[in-house]
Write a protein that holds these residues in place. Structure first.
Motif, PDB file in Angstrom:
ATOM      1  N   ALA A   1       0.822  -1.210   0.000  1.00  0.00           N
ATOM      2  CA  ALA A   1       0.000   0.000   0.000  1.00  0.00           C
ATOM      3  C   ALA A   1       0.853   1.256   0.000  1.00  0.00           C
ATOM      4  O   ALA A   1       0.553   2.223  -0.715  1.00  0.00           O
ATOM      5  CB  ALA A   1      -0.947   0.007   1.196  1.00  0.00           C
ATOM      6  N   HIS A   2       1.918   1.258   0.772  1.00  0.00           N
ATOM      7  CA  HIS A   2       2.708   2.480   0.881  1.00  0.00           C
ATOM      8  C   HIS A   2       3.494   2.754  -0.399  1.00  0.00           C
ATOM      9  O   HIS A   2       3.669   3.918  -0.779  1.00  0.00           O
ATOM     10  CB  HIS A   2       3.609   2.415   2.108  1.00  0.00           C
ATOM     11  CG  HIS A   2       2.839   2.429   3.386  1.00  0.00           C
ATOM     12  ND1 HIS A   2       2.008   3.476   3.727  1.00  0.00           N
ATOM     13  CD2 HIS A   2       2.735   1.517   4.379  1.00  0.00           C
ATOM     14  CE1 HIS A   2       1.445   3.222   4.897  1.00  0.00           C
ATOM     15  NE2 HIS A   2       1.855   2.037   5.302  1.00  0.00           N
ATOM     16  N   ASP A   3       3.954   1.710  -1.083  1.00  0.00           N
ATOM     17  CA  ASP A   3       4.570   1.940  -2.383  1.00  0.00           C
ATOM     18  C   ASP A   3       3.528   2.450  -3.378  1.00  0.00           C
ATOM     19  O   ASP A   3       3.824   3.302  -4.213  1.00  0.00           O
ATOM     20  CB  ASP A   3       5.225   0.667  -2.905  1.00  0.00           C
ATOM     21  CG  ASP A   3       6.713   0.853  -3.187  1.00  0.00           C
ATOM     22  OD1 ASP A   3       7.327   1.753  -2.584  1.00  0.00           O
ATOM     23  OD2 ASP A   3       7.270   0.101  -4.010  1.00  0.00           O
ATOM     24  N   ALA A   4       2.316   1.938  -3.290  1.00  0.00           N
ATOM     25  CA  ALA A   4       1.253   2.410  -4.185  1.00  0.00           C
ATOM     26  C   ALA A   4       0.894   3.862  -3.892  1.00  0.00           C
ATOM     27  O   ALA A   4       0.684   4.655  -4.818  1.00  0.00           O
ATOM     28  CB  ALA A   4       0.019   1.520  -4.042  1.00  0.00           C
ATOM     29  N   PHE A   5       0.815   4.236  -2.632  1.00  0.00           N
ATOM     30  CA  PHE A   5       0.553   5.638  -2.285  1.00  0.00           C
ATOM     31  C   PHE A   5       1.632   6.556  -2.853  1.00  0.00           C
ATOM     32  O   PHE A   5       1.370   7.712  -3.195  1.00  0.00           O
ATOM     33  CB  PHE A   5       0.478   5.818  -0.770  1.00  0.00           C
ATOM     34  CG  PHE A   5      -0.801   5.361  -0.135  1.00  0.00           C
ATOM     35  CD1 PHE A   5      -2.019   5.571  -0.753  1.00  0.00           C
ATOM     36  CD2 PHE A   5      -0.787   4.719   1.100  1.00  0.00           C
ATOM     37  CE1 PHE A   5      -3.210   5.164  -0.162  1.00  0.00           C
ATOM     38  CE2 PHE A   5      -1.971   4.313   1.697  1.00  0.00           C
ATOM     39  CZ  PHE A   5      -3.187   4.530   1.060  1.00  0.00           C
ATOM     40  N   ALA A   6       2.862   6.046  -2.948  1.00  0.00           N
ATOM     41  CA  ALA A   6       3.962   6.838  -3.489  1.00  0.00           C
ATOM     42  C   ALA A   6       3.982   6.845  -5.015  1.00  0.00           C
ATOM     43  O   ALA A   6       4.808   7.526  -5.615  1.00  0.00           O
ATOM     44  CB  ALA A   6       5.288   6.301  -2.969  1.00  0.00           C
ATOM     45  N   GLY A   7       3.071   6.087  -5.630  1.00  0.00           N
ATOM     46  CA  GLY A   7       2.966   6.086  -7.089  1.00  0.00           C
ATOM     47  C   GLY A   7       3.808   5.038  -7.782  1.00  0.00           C
ATOM     48  O   GLY A   7       3.925   5.054  -9.012  1.00  0.00           O
ATOM     49  N   GLN A   8       4.356   4.091  -7.031  1.00  0.00           N
ATOM     50  CA  GLN A   8       5.223   3.085  -7.623  1.00  0.00           C
ATOM     51  C   GLN A   8       4.417   1.907  -8.170  1.00  0.00           C
ATOM     52  O   GLN A   8       3.433   1.491  -7.571  1.00  0.00           O
ATOM     53  CB  GLN A   8       6.221   2.580  -6.572  1.00  0.00           C
ATOM     54  CG  GLN A   8       7.256   1.598  -7.072  1.00  0.00           C
ATOM     55  CD  GLN A   8       8.168   2.199  -8.127  1.00  0.00           C
ATOM     56  OE1 GLN A   8       7.834   2.159  -9.317  1.00  0.00           O
ATOM     57  NE2 GLN A   8       9.294   2.767  -7.696  1.00  0.00           N
ATOM     58  N   GLN A   9       4.830   1.390  -9.324  1.00  0.00           N
ATOM     59  CA  GLN A   9       4.261   0.153  -9.845  1.00  0.00           C
ATOM     60  C   GLN A   9       4.802  -1.017  -9.024  1.00  0.00           C
ATOM     61  O   GLN A   9       6.000  -1.044  -8.680  1.00  0.00           O
ATOM     62  CB  GLN A   9       4.642  -0.025 -11.308  1.00  0.00           C
ATOM     63  CG  GLN A   9       4.142   1.072 -12.227  1.00  0.00           C
ATOM     64  CD  GLN A   9       2.633   1.132 -12.277  1.00  0.00           C
ATOM     65  OE1 GLN A   9       1.952   0.118 -12.402  1.00  0.00           O
ATOM     66  NE2 GLN A   9       2.092   2.342 -12.167  1.00  0.00           N
TER      67      GLN A   9
END
Length: 266
Positions: free
Chosen positions: A164-172
């Motif tokens: 989730a936190h990588d997704a919040f940062a915009g990472q694939q």
């Protein structure tokens, strides 16, 4: 439990079940279908910092009677925690990097020094430190976490990669996992999305995060499962039970575990 046909062990971060006595917690975790837990070592929880060397091995033995392991603890990196983990058979201490008030670069440098200083304890006790990314005033993404890993052995220090936190940062997810792969210690599964919390008439837009179930957020669990299976990951998948609606957490976590197993074990 881990076997050649199923290389994944499913863990539950039990932060939101802090009021369950250890035996009741063991029955709940086992009955829900998890292989083990991540246990917070914090004031007011089943294991507290002041008594960790006695109580962590005790609760590990109790949980073991229900075939539940402690795969990791969310705790400080005091030597007493390392010693307790070694005695209890807990392989990972999970931490995060708070930026605090001295700025990002200063926090990065401070953390690098801290991790270097922890390496002897990791070697002495056979316990790894796992560093997790987190939104907000923390190191937020895979690239940031891997800057901390430079020059450190993955035998001692690793990455707890949080979907989730990588997704919040915009990472694939495929890119984030590829970045941290050499130091990957554990995969955290949670999910969430941004929403605007005020109306269009407001002078300045405000955005908040809503933590939801595995199927419905910005982190794509099927892509995550596909990637780690392709790269033959063998290890712990921790469901962190981070939900904005905590009243229904027992139902949500059972549904999310079933969903995760359908993806990782297929």
């Amino acid at each position: 439990m881990e076997n050649p046909e199923n290389p994944f062990s499913f863990s539950l971060f039990v932060k939101h079940w802090k009021d369950k006595p250890p035996e009741e917690l063991a029955r709940f975790v086992s009955g829900t279908g998890f292989d083990g837990i991540e246990l917070p070592v914090r004031a007011g929880f089943q294991v507290e910092p002041e008594t960790v060397q006695r109580t962590l091995p005790e609760i590990a033995r109790l949980l073991g009677g229900y075939d539940v392991k402690i795969f990791s603890v969310a705790a400080s990196t005091d030597e007493s925690v390392f010693a307790a983990c070694a005695e209890a058979g807990v392989p990972v201490i999970r931490i995060m990097v708070n930026i605090e008030q001295d700025g990002y670069k200063a926090a990065e440098e401070r953390t690098r020094r801290k991790l270097e200083q922890l390496v002897p304890l990791c070697g002495k006790y056979g316990v790894k430190v796992g560093v997790q990314q987190h939104y907000g005033n923390f190191v937020i993404d895979s690239n940031g976490i891997m800057r901390l890993m430079d020059g450190l052995s993955s035998d001692h220090v690793g990455v707890v990669w949080d979907a989730a936190h990588d997704a919040f940062a915009g990472q694939q997810p495929e890119y984030g996992l590829e970045i941290v792969w050499p130091h990957l210690a554990m995969v955290n599964l949670k999910n969430g999305y941004y929403y605007r919390s005020n109306g269009p008439e407001a002078e300045t837009a405000e955005w908040k995060r809503h933590f939801t179930t595995g199927r419905h957020g910005m982190a794509h669990w099927p892509r995550i499962a596909s990637y780690v299976k392709q790269r033959n990951y063998k290890g712990v998948v921790c469901l962190t039970a981070e939900y904005t609606d905590l009243e229904n957490k027992d139902r949500y976590i059972a549904e999310d575990l079933a969903y995760a197993k359908s993806l990782f074990e297929s």
